[in-house]
Design an enzyme around this catalytic site. Structure first.
Site, PDB file in Angstrom:
ATOM      1  N   SER A  63       0.799  -1.246   0.000  1.00 38.37           N
ATOM      2  CA  SER A  63       0.000   0.000   0.000  1.00 38.37           C
ATOM      3  C   SER A  63       0.824   1.286   0.000  1.00 38.37           C
ATOM      4  O   SER A  63       0.256   2.362  -0.216  1.00 38.37           O
ATOM      5  CB  SER A  63      -0.926   0.018   1.207  1.00 38.37           C
ATOM      6  OG  SER A  63      -1.993  -0.862   0.995  1.00 38.37           O
ATOM      7  N   TYR A 193      -2.749  -2.598 -10.712  1.00 37.32           N
ATOM      8  CA  TYR A 193      -2.703  -2.315  -9.261  1.00 37.32           C
ATOM      9  C   TYR A 193      -1.867  -3.374  -8.518  1.00 37.32           C
ATOM     10  O   TYR A 193      -1.010  -3.040  -7.692  1.00 37.32           O
ATOM     11  CB  TYR A 193      -4.148  -2.240  -8.729  1.00 37.32           C
ATOM     12  CG  TYR A 193      -4.234  -2.209  -7.230  1.00 37.32           C
ATOM     13  CD1 TYR A 193      -3.832  -1.088  -6.511  1.00 37.32           C
ATOM     14  CD2 TYR A 193      -4.720  -3.310  -6.516  1.00 37.32           C
ATOM     15  CE1 TYR A 193      -3.902  -1.069  -5.118  1.00 37.32           C
ATOM     16  CE2 TYR A 193      -4.798  -3.292  -5.133  1.00 37.32           C
ATOM     17  CZ  TYR A 193      -4.383  -2.175  -4.438  1.00 37.32           C
ATOM     18  OH  TYR A 193      -4.441  -2.154  -3.065  1.00 37.32           O
ATOM     19  N   TYR A 244      -4.718   3.874   8.038  1.00 27.55           N
ATOM     20  CA  TYR A 244      -6.135   3.466   8.012  1.00 27.55           C
ATOM     21  C   TYR A 244      -6.869   3.840   9.291  1.00 27.55           C
ATOM     22  O   TYR A 244      -6.687   4.930   9.791  1.00 27.55           O
ATOM     23  CB  TYR A 244      -6.247   1.952   7.715  1.00 27.55           C
ATOM     24  CG  TYR A 244      -5.391   1.568   6.559  1.00 27.55           C
ATOM     25  CD1 TYR A 244      -5.714   2.010   5.280  1.00 27.55           C
ATOM     26  CD2 TYR A 244      -4.237   0.830   6.718  1.00 27.55           C
ATOM     27  CE1 TYR A 244      -4.910   1.699   4.199  1.00 27.55           C
ATOM     28  CE2 TYR A 244      -3.424   0.518   5.643  1.00 27.55           C
ATOM     29  CZ  TYR A 244      -3.775   0.953   4.388  1.00 27.55           C
ATOM     30  OH  TYR A 244      -2.976   0.662   3.324  1.00 27.55           O
TER      31      TYR A 244
HETATM   32  O1  DON Z   1      -4.678  -4.604  -2.150  1.00 27.89           O
HETATM   33  C1  DON Z   1      -4.191  -5.162  -1.165  1.00 27.89           C
HETATM   34  O2  DON Z   1      -4.887  -5.700  -0.319  1.00 27.89           O
HETATM   35  C2  DON Z   1      -2.676  -5.140  -1.009  1.00 27.89           C
HETATM   36  N1  DON Z   1      -2.041  -5.264  -2.278  1.00 27.89           N
HETATM   37  C3  DON Z   1      -2.232  -3.877  -0.338  1.00 27.89           C
HETATM   38  C4  DON Z   1      -2.873  -3.672   1.011  1.00 27.89           C
HETATM   39  C5  DON Z   1      -1.991  -3.006   1.978  1.00 27.89           C
HETATM   40  O3  DON Z   1      -0.794  -2.966   1.858  1.00 27.89           O
HETATM   41  C6  DON Z   1      -2.644  -2.474   3.190  1.00 27.89           C
HETATM   42  N2  DON Z   1      -1.676  -1.847   4.057  1.00 27.89           N
HETATM   43  N3  DON Z   1      -1.251  -1.816   5.093  1.00 27.89           N
END
Ligand code: DON
Length: 308
Positions: A63, A193, A244
């Site tokens: 993320s 993505y 978050y």
């Molecule tokens: O889309 C997802 O769920 C992951 N590729 C990224 C989520 C993420 O890193 C949340 N962070 N802390």
């Protein structure tokens, strides 16, 4: 100030908690990571680099790339136009929440750092760059981090793509609600993505990104890598949304704008001119590195970086 000592102390403190985090099992390839592996890099305002632990160990950016994706969107479109598709409000639910999207105003993702917001941001880029969108994001990441060798992990990308049920559900809801235009190819969009989330970095790379964000977009030589206006917007959203539904706690406990990723990295953006990147793959229940957050807390205390 003995920066190496500050970093070593933070590492020792963080490692007291190495058993507490849990690796991201919803991406099978990430579940294999070693929770006792941690690293941190600090770049002092004069550009000197200090490292501790596995500072050169490569992990997926996850993320944290949402900061870069949103920057690319800011560089393409007017801010008020972007807000018709993705907001800048803190989220009260986990980063992949479906109910948060259902309850938000006009079903617009509340901010660009939750998954729905990052998927919409990627769609906005796809409208502009078509099949070249991933290459565009990768090249912008290389510029910002000043590392032209950065690439993505094929195995992590395939691992996430093979079981990204929540992200697919979010994308179809966004299509259903006309936040994403119907002509967008869902597989192309999500593959872009997922590839972006799989870009491999180490804590030194994150510290380089942090250094640029902390210096209003300028590198050590004074060259503008991103505009001060955009650096300020990113730092602000990192402060309010970067971890978050833990962002309020993070602000109290650490007090520096930051962005986490489920790969275990956290990048900071303190206005004081320091570059800081940390890594440890064990996560708390919000998806933030457990040890990483504690290392940052120690560094922020010792260097008096708390912005509040
Ligand atoms: O889309 C997802 O769920 C992951 N590729 C990224 C989520 C993420 O890193 C949340 N962070 N802390």
């Amino acid at each position: 100030m003995d920066f190496q000592h500050v970093l070593q102390k933070a590492y020792n403190y963080g490692m007291l908690y190495k058993e507490r985090g849990v690796t991201a099992s919803y991406i099978p390839e990430l579940a294999k990571e070693d929770k006792s592996r941690a690293g941190a890099t600090l770049i002092s305002p004069d550009g000197t680099v200090y490292e501790v632990g596995d500072s050169h160990y490569k992990f997926s950016i996850q993320s944290i790339v949402k900061v870069i994706i949103y920057l690319c969107v800011l560089e393409c479109y007017d801010f008020d136009y972007i807000k018709r598709f993705v907001g800048v409000k803190p989220s009260a639910k986990p980063f992949n929440s479906i109910i948060e999207l259902e309850l938000s105003n006009k079903n617009i993702p509340v901010n660009p750092f939750i998954n729905a917001g990052a998927i919409v941001s990627t769609a906005l880029l796809q409208e502009k760059y078509g099949n070249n969108t991933f290459d565009f994001i990768l090249n912008r990441t290389r510029d910002l981090i000043n590392n032209d060798k950065l690439d993505y992990s094929r195995s992590i990308y395939h691992s996430e793509s093979s079981c990204a049920y929540a992200n697919r559900a979010l994308t179809y809801m966004l299509l259903n609600d006309n936040i994403i235009p119907p002509h967008i190819d869902v597989d192309d969009l999500l593959n872009t993505y997922f590839k972006a989330c799989s870009i491999l970095v180490d804590s030194v790379d994150l510290a380089n990104l942090s250094f640029i964000l902390s210096r209003d977009g300028k590198n050590l030589a004074g060259e503008e890598i991103l505009s001060p206006k955009h650096a300020k917007i990113l730092r602000t959203i990192m402060a309010t949304c970067g971890t978050y539904d833990y962002s309020g706690d993070f602000a109290i406990r650490v007090g520096i704008p930051a962005k986490s990723g489920v790969g275990g990295g956290i990048v900071t953006a303190s206005k004081s001119g320091y570059g800081i990147g940390v890594y440890c793959p064990g996560l708390d229940s919000h998806g933030n590195s457990y040890v990483g957050m504690r290392m940052l807390r120690s560094i922020a205390q010792d260097l008096e970086l708390n912005i509040y």
